[in-house]
Design a protein around this motif. Structure first.
Motif, PDB file in Angstrom:
ATOM      1  N   CYS A 333      39.716  46.014  47.662  1.00  0.00           N
ATOM      2  CA  CYS A 333      39.147  44.815  48.278  1.00  0.00           C
ATOM      3  C   CYS A 333      39.799  43.562  47.698  1.00  0.00           C
ATOM      4  O   CYS A 333      39.942  43.431  46.478  1.00  0.00           O
ATOM      5  CB  CYS A 333      37.632  44.773  48.040  1.00  0.00           C
ATOM      6  N   ASN A 334      40.186  42.639  48.565  1.00  0.00           N
ATOM      7  CA  ASN A 334      40.836  41.404  48.113  1.00  0.00           C
ATOM      8  C   ASN A 334      39.897  40.503  47.319  1.00  0.00           C
ATOM      9  O   ASN A 334      40.342  39.558  46.663  1.00  0.00           O
ATOM     10  CB  ASN A 334      41.395  40.635  49.312  1.00  0.00           C
ATOM     11  N   LYS A 335      38.602  40.810  47.381  1.00  0.00           N
ATOM     12  CA  LYS A 335      37.631  40.022  46.606  1.00  0.00           C
ATOM     13  C   LYS A 335      37.171  40.767  45.353  1.00  0.00           C
ATOM     14  O   LYS A 335      36.169  40.406  44.745  1.00  0.00           O
ATOM     15  CB  LYS A 335      36.434  39.651  47.481  1.00  0.00           C
ATOM     16  N   LYS A 336      37.920  41.818  44.998  1.00  0.00           N
ATOM     17  CA  LYS A 336      37.591  42.578  43.788  1.00  0.00           C
ATOM     18  C   LYS A 336      37.677  41.671  42.564  1.00  0.00           C
ATOM     19  O   LYS A 336      36.826  41.679  41.684  1.00  0.00           O
ATOM     20  CB  LYS A 336      38.566  43.746  43.649  1.00  0.00           C
ATOM     21  N   TYR A 337      38.762  40.889  42.523  1.00  0.00           N
ATOM     22  CA  TYR A 337      38.954  39.932  41.435  1.00  0.00           C
ATOM     23  C   TYR A 337      39.291  38.571  42.061  1.00  0.00           C
ATOM     24  O   TYR A 337      40.467  38.210  42.169  1.00  0.00           O
ATOM     25  CB  TYR A 337      40.067  40.401  40.496  1.00  0.00           C
ATOM     26  N   PRO A 338      38.269  37.840  42.489  1.00  0.00           N
ATOM     27  CA  PRO A 338      38.515  36.555  43.175  1.00  0.00           C
ATOM     28  C   PRO A 338      39.227  35.541  42.304  1.00  0.00           C
ATOM     29  O   PRO A 338      39.967  34.701  42.787  1.00  0.00           O
ATOM     30  CB  PRO A 338      37.110  36.079  43.541  1.00  0.00           C
ATOM     31  N   GLU A 339      39.005  35.610  40.986  1.00  0.00           N
ATOM     32  CA  GLU A 339      39.693  34.750  40.029  1.00  0.00           C
ATOM     33  C   GLU A 339      40.150  35.599  38.857  1.00  0.00           C
ATOM     34  O   GLU A 339      39.575  36.646  38.569  1.00  0.00           O
ATOM     35  CB  GLU A 339      38.760  33.629  39.530  1.00  0.00           C
ATOM     36  N   LYS A 340      41.205  35.158  38.225  1.00  0.00           N
ATOM     37  CA  LYS A 340      41.748  35.918  37.106  1.00  0.00           C
ATOM     38  C   LYS A 340      40.697  36.092  36.017  1.00  0.00           C
ATOM     39  O   LYS A 340      40.106  35.140  35.540  1.00  0.00           O
ATOM     40  CB  LYS A 340      42.985  35.196  36.541  1.00  0.00           C
TER      41      LYS A 340
END
Length: 444
Positions: A333-340
């Motif tokens: 999912c592209n929102k797995k890690y929304p920020e580092k």
């Protein structure tokens, strides 16, 4: 001395005037004892309201700057330019170089002291004349539109030519390519992939060159002229000097002419394509894809894998290792890690190779339950929804002659699958383009 000649249209009577100007000035300069012939610069069939597209005019100015010309003679201000600003700018540039322009009709030599004042007045009148001509021309075009008379440049229009009476007639070799583009789009290929395939096969475009662009394919797919209709006045000119055109979004009337010419694409297919374009656009917006139709041979699942937890898009990642044997491609999912450093969606990842096997399993499941699926599709064959009807007929055709598969078939995948939704419990739901959903378990 050089001469500049121009006519503003490509009509026969104007071309004779153009030829007469060239002949006259060639003789005039060559036989005059005080002049040395420096050439004739002549633009044919080009508007005089600006100088951007006048190749010969621009070449003449370049030669003036190179010292090849000392004086220019032309018939009148309206032949030189109908744009006051252009006219005065070039006259002043030439004057700074010590080069004069003689306007025969107005009896002006720009090197005379009174020349620029008189030139400014007369060139303004010429510009106003150009405005009047433009307005009259626009009025005539719009009256013809109101009467349903279609004016079309068929040269750059793939699939059609014009007969001796000016009517659109089908260019069959090109029409076959147009039909192929519409069918392949409905069969799951995106415009980018269609363009690449046509180029690889060396299929010629309207200009005979095997060069295709994604944007051109999209325009073709939405062009109503392929179903035999014509929408008139899609764009209009907002400035008669620059010839700038803008899209008509309601500023002026538009006119729709039905059954204007022989169609290449039947209306059902054309309407199905419009619905498919809308569906894909909505799908991309809903799931946060930046664009639609970007699946490729190397990455057929791009734009197809969805998170079952947050409905966002899955993206393909490469997990590297010092040992190439353990290098893995996975979807996450592209929102797995929304920020580092921050974790977002809790959904699981899925192996790239698992997606290939999932489709193989789904297709074979369809064949095992053929009667069930056939009944659903036959009910939709008479649907009032053009896209639903097309898909149902296409699915029936595919399954009727199909056999179980052991290897992934990309074309078959694009024809059948809308999306693959991945859930945390190692469950996957494959949604077909007919609305059917098939649940699968991720194999380990």
């Amino acid at each position: 001395m050089a001469a500049y000649c121009r006519v503003s249209t490509d009509q026969l009577e104007q071309l004779s005037s153009y030829e007469a100007q060239v002949e006259y000035y060639t003789t005039y300069i060559s036989t005059h004892p005080d002049y040395e012939f420096a050439g004739i610069y002549a633009d044919e069939g080009i508007s005089g309201t600006n100088t951007k597209k006048r190749e010969q005019f621009n070449r003449m100015i370049k030669d003036c700057k190179s010292g090849k010309i000392d004086m220019i003679i032309t018939k009148s201000i309206s032949r030189f330019a109908r744009n006051t600003l252009d006219c005065l700018n070039f006259v002043r540039q030439l004057k700074d170089l010590g080069i004069g322009v003689i306007f025969e009709k107005e009896n002006i030599n720009t090197l005379d002291a009174k020349g620029e004042v008189l030139l400014s007045i007369l060139s303004s009148l010429a510009q106003d004349e150009s405005r009047s001509i433009s307005e009259n021309s626009t009025w005539g075009i719009r009256r013809r539109f109101e009467q349903g008379k279609v004016a079309l440049n068929h040269t750059k229009f793939m699939g059609y030519d014009k007969d001796d009476d000016g009517n659109l007639i089908i260019n069959e070799p090109q029409a076959q390519v147009v039909r192929r583009i519409f069918k392949e789009y409905l069969d799951g290929k995106g415009p980018n992939r269609i363009a690449r395939d046509l180029e690889e096969e060396g299929v010629p475009n309207w200009n005979g060159k095997a060069k295709w662009y994604e944007g051109s394919i999209r325009k073709m797919l939405s062009n109503e002229k392929y179903k035999g209709d014509a929408l008139l006045q899609k764009t209009y000119t907002v400035d008669y000097l620059t010839k700038k055109r803008v899209e008509n979004t309601g500023q002026i009337p538009r006119y729709y002419v039905e059954n204007n010419h022989t169609p290449i694409i039947d209306k059902d297919m054309w309407e199905a394509v419009q619905l498919e374009m809308e569906r894909k656009k909505f799908f991309a917006e809903k799931h946060g894809f930046y664009r639609v139709d970007y699946g490729t041979k190397d990455n057929p699942f791009a734009g197809k894998v969805i998170c079952g937890d947050c409905s966002s898009a899955f993206g393909r990642k490469v997990w590297n290792s010092n040992n190439d044997r353990f290098r893995r491609r996975v979807w996450r999912c592209n929102k797995k890690y929304p920020e580092k450093g921050k974790k977002g969606c809790n959904n699981t990842h899925i192996e790239d190779k698992a997606l290939y096997q999932i489709f193989i399993n789904v297709f074979n499941t369809i064949l095992e339950n053929e009667d069930y699926f056939m009944q659903k599709w036959r009910e939709k064959e008479n649907s009032e929804n053009y896209l639903e009807k097309y898909k149902a007929k296409n699915f029936i055709k595919i399954v009727t002659k199909a056999k179980p598969v052991e290897h992934f078939d990309m074309d078959l995948f694009f024809k059948l699958v809308e999306k693959i939704t991945v859930f945390k419990e190692e469950t996957v739901i494959v949604a077909l383009l007919d609305g059917t959903e098939v649940e699968c378990q991720i194999e380990k």
